[in-house]
Enzyme design. Structure first.
Site, PDB file in Angstrom:
ATOM      1  N   TYR A  22       0.825  -1.208   0.000  1.00 46.69           N
ATOM      2  CA  TYR A  22       0.000   0.000   0.000  1.00 46.69           C
ATOM      3  C   TYR A  22       0.857   1.254   0.000  1.00 46.69           C
ATOM      4  O   TYR A  22       2.067   1.184   0.177  1.00 46.69           O
ATOM      5  CB  TYR A  22      -0.962  -0.003   1.188  1.00 46.69           C
ATOM      6  CG  TYR A  22      -0.324   0.314   2.527  1.00 46.69           C
ATOM      7  CD1 TYR A  22       0.472  -0.615   3.188  1.00 46.69           C
ATOM      8  CD2 TYR A  22      -0.514   1.561   3.126  1.00 46.69           C
ATOM      9  CE1 TYR A  22       1.053  -0.305   4.413  1.00 46.69           C
ATOM     10  CE2 TYR A  22       0.068   1.866   4.347  1.00 46.69           C
ATOM     11  CZ  TYR A  22       0.851   0.921   4.987  1.00 46.69           C
ATOM     12  OH  TYR A  22       1.431   1.231   6.183  1.00 46.69           O
ATOM     13  N   LYS A 136       6.453  -1.674   1.997  1.00 47.27           N
ATOM     14  CA  LYS A 136       5.228  -1.129   2.613  1.00 47.27           C
ATOM     15  C   LYS A 136       4.123  -2.169   2.435  1.00 47.27           C
ATOM     16  O   LYS A 136       3.250  -2.049   1.578  1.00 47.27           O
ATOM     17  CB  LYS A 136       4.874   0.230   2.003  1.00 47.27           C
ATOM     18  CG  LYS A 136       4.052   1.100   2.962  1.00 47.27           C
ATOM     19  CD  LYS A 136       4.155   2.564   2.616  1.00 47.27           C
ATOM     20  CE  LYS A 136       3.184   3.440   3.376  1.00 47.27           C
ATOM     21  NZ  LYS A 136       3.302   3.444   4.834  1.00 47.27           N
ATOM     22  N   GLU A 168      12.290   3.051  14.112  1.00 44.81           N
ATOM     23  CA  GLU A 168      11.407   4.125  13.628  1.00 44.81           C
ATOM     24  C   GLU A 168      10.156   4.139  14.491  1.00 44.81           C
ATOM     25  O   GLU A 168      10.090   3.443  15.497  1.00 44.81           O
ATOM     26  CB  GLU A 168      11.067   3.906  12.150  1.00 44.81           C
ATOM     27  CG  GLU A 168      10.326   2.611  11.880  1.00 44.81           C
ATOM     28  CD  GLU A 168      10.004   2.383  10.405  1.00 44.81           C
ATOM     29  OE1 GLU A 168       9.775   3.356   9.670  1.00 44.81           O
ATOM     30  OE2 GLU A 168       9.964   1.206   9.997  1.00 44.81           O
ATOM     31  N   LEU A 192      11.041   1.652   7.162  1.00 45.57           N
ATOM     32  CA  LEU A 192      10.435   2.109   5.920  1.00 45.57           C
ATOM     33  C   LEU A 192      11.173   3.389   5.524  1.00 45.57           C
ATOM     34  O   LEU A 192      11.325   4.295   6.347  1.00 45.57           O
ATOM     35  CB  LEU A 192       8.950   2.416   6.119  1.00 45.57           C
ATOM     36  CG  LEU A 192       8.268   2.852   4.824  1.00 45.57           C
ATOM     37  CD1 LEU A 192       7.981   1.630   3.943  1.00 45.57           C
ATOM     38  CD2 LEU A 192       6.991   3.608   5.091  1.00 45.57           C
TER      39      LEU A 192
HETATM   40  N1  PDD Z   1       2.777   5.441   7.372  1.00 40.62           N
HETATM   41  N2  PDD Z   1       7.439   4.400   8.992  1.00 40.62           N
HETATM   42  C1  PDD Z   1       6.306   3.684   9.025  1.00 40.62           C
HETATM   43  C2  PDD Z   1       6.309   2.369   9.702  1.00 40.62           C
HETATM   44  C3  PDD Z   1       5.145   4.200   8.406  1.00 40.62           C
HETATM   45  O1  PDD Z   1       4.015   3.475   8.420  1.00 40.62           O
HETATM   46  C4  PDD Z   1       5.175   5.478   7.788  1.00 40.62           C
HETATM   47  C5  PDD Z   1       3.976   6.082   7.110  1.00 40.62           C
HETATM   48  C6  PDD Z   1       6.386   6.195   7.799  1.00 40.62           C
HETATM   49  C7  PDD Z   1       6.522   7.544   7.168  1.00 40.62           C
HETATM   50  O2  PDD Z   1       6.612   7.440   5.763  1.00 40.62           O
HETATM   51  P1  PDD Z   1       6.168   8.631   4.793  1.00 40.62           P
HETATM   52  O3  PDD Z   1       6.987   9.810   5.166  1.00 40.62           O
HETATM   53  O4  PDD Z   1       6.495   8.117   3.443  1.00 40.62           O
HETATM   54  O5  PDD Z   1       4.701   8.849   5.030  1.00 40.62           O
HETATM   55  C8  PDD Z   1       7.495   5.614   8.401  1.00 40.62           C
HETATM   56  C9  PDD Z   1       1.568   5.767   6.651  1.00 40.62           C
HETATM   57  C10 PDD Z   1       1.182   7.186   6.712  1.00 40.62           C
HETATM   58  C11 PDD Z   1       0.466   4.794   7.093  1.00 40.62           C
HETATM   59  O6  PDD Z   1       0.782   3.618   7.239  1.00 40.62           O
HETATM   60  O7  PDD Z   1      -0.686   5.198   7.261  1.00 40.62           O
END
Ligand code: PDD
Length: 268
Positions: A22, A136, A168, A192
């Site tokens: 996703y 992801k 993270e 991620l």
């Molecule tokens: N999540 N790390 C994890 C585990 C995440 O799920 C996310 C984002 C990030 C930040 O990534 P980015 O800057 O590309 O949004 C880091 C999304 C928002 C979610 O799962 O809803």
């Protein structure tokens, strides 16, 4: 179509196994932010799982722009999901299944500015995820459990710790300020690679700050001058307390504030 009319088979491998990927993208001023980077990551996730990517980036872009236009929200959050498709339940897969694709467009409510101004509380919890957190994937059980702890503890985010090292957040990346240096976990299977993370590291460099991509220990996290989160939904958000321990002087620090401001002008 209306949400209630959208249906997926009970034999969908996304439902049976979490066998899919996703992305979450948000708009600023009604336009998708860093779309190329999100679609590139979707491609990387698909390749890593040998999942057929059903659309080209140009096709995705058209669908996303069309979805935003039809939904017509002031700001939108776009969720893309691709699963390996429908097949009788068997862990191993055949290459023949047609991927199931879902895209939702929902209204996005940004964080209250007052939250940004005061900063947030976080907690640490053990990182019990698998060895490919760079993908992801829909398998979010460890993140689900961590976010439930967040809810029960009435804090904002869970900072995940693997063998004593900070990886993270459950839904964000974590950055630590030591002196004038911004330190964050390196890209690789443990985290991620956040789109926001990449942008904020670039901003830090262009502001003359030094950056280091290495793991920080849990004791060093508590001792940091500043800690902040980055992510699509949180932007740049200062953490002022972790596990009840005050970080720095208990207010968003100067570097987090500077990077939050440059991020805001970048998205503008
Ligand atoms: N999540 N790390 C994890 C585990 C995440 O799920 C996310 C984002 C990030 C930040 O990534 P980015 O800057 O590309 O949004 C880091 C999304 C928002 C979610 O799962 O809803």
């Amino acid at each position: 179509m209306p949400l209630a009319e959208a249906k997926v088979s009970i034999e969908d491998r996304g439902f049976q196994f979490g066998d899919g990927i996703y992305e979450v993208i948000r708009t600023y001023g009604g336009r998708p932010f860093s779309l190329e980077a999100h679609l590139a990551r979707l491609d990387r996730s698909a390749t890593a799982l040998a999942l057929t990517q059903p659309y080209s980036r140009a096709e995705w872009t058209d669908y996303i722009l069309e979805g935003i236009k039809r939904a017509d929200y002031p700001e939108a959050k776009i969720y893309l999901q691709i699963t390996r498709g429908v097949a009788p339940r068997d862990h191993a897969y055949s290459d023949e299944a047609t991927p199931t694709v879902v895209m939702t467009v929902r209204e996005f409510h940004p964080l209250d500015r007052s939250v940004q101004a005061t900063g947030v509380d976080a907690m640490t919890t053990e990182d019990i995820r698998w060895g490919r957190c760079d993908i992801k994937s829909l398998n979010l059980l460890a993140n689900v459990l961590a976010r439930q702890k967040v809810k029960q503890a009435q804090v904002f985010e869970a900072i995940l710790v693997n063998a004593g090292l900070v990886t993270e957040g459950a839904i964000s990346n974590v950055m630590v300020v030591q002196g004038e240096t911004v330190v964050t976990a390196p890209e690789g299977p443990r985290i991620l690679s956040g789109v926001t993370r990449g942008i904020v590291l670039d901003l830090a460099l262009s502001e003359g700050l030094s950056i280091q991509e290495r793991f920080v220990s849990q004791p060093d996290l508590y001792e940091a001058n500043e800690v902040f989160l980055t992510g699509t939904t949180v932007e740049v958000l200062a953490v002022i307390r972790i596990d009840g321990k005050v970080i720095g002087d208990g207010r968003p620090g100067p570097i987090a504030q500077r990077l939050a401001a440059s991020f805001t002008s970048r998205v503008g």
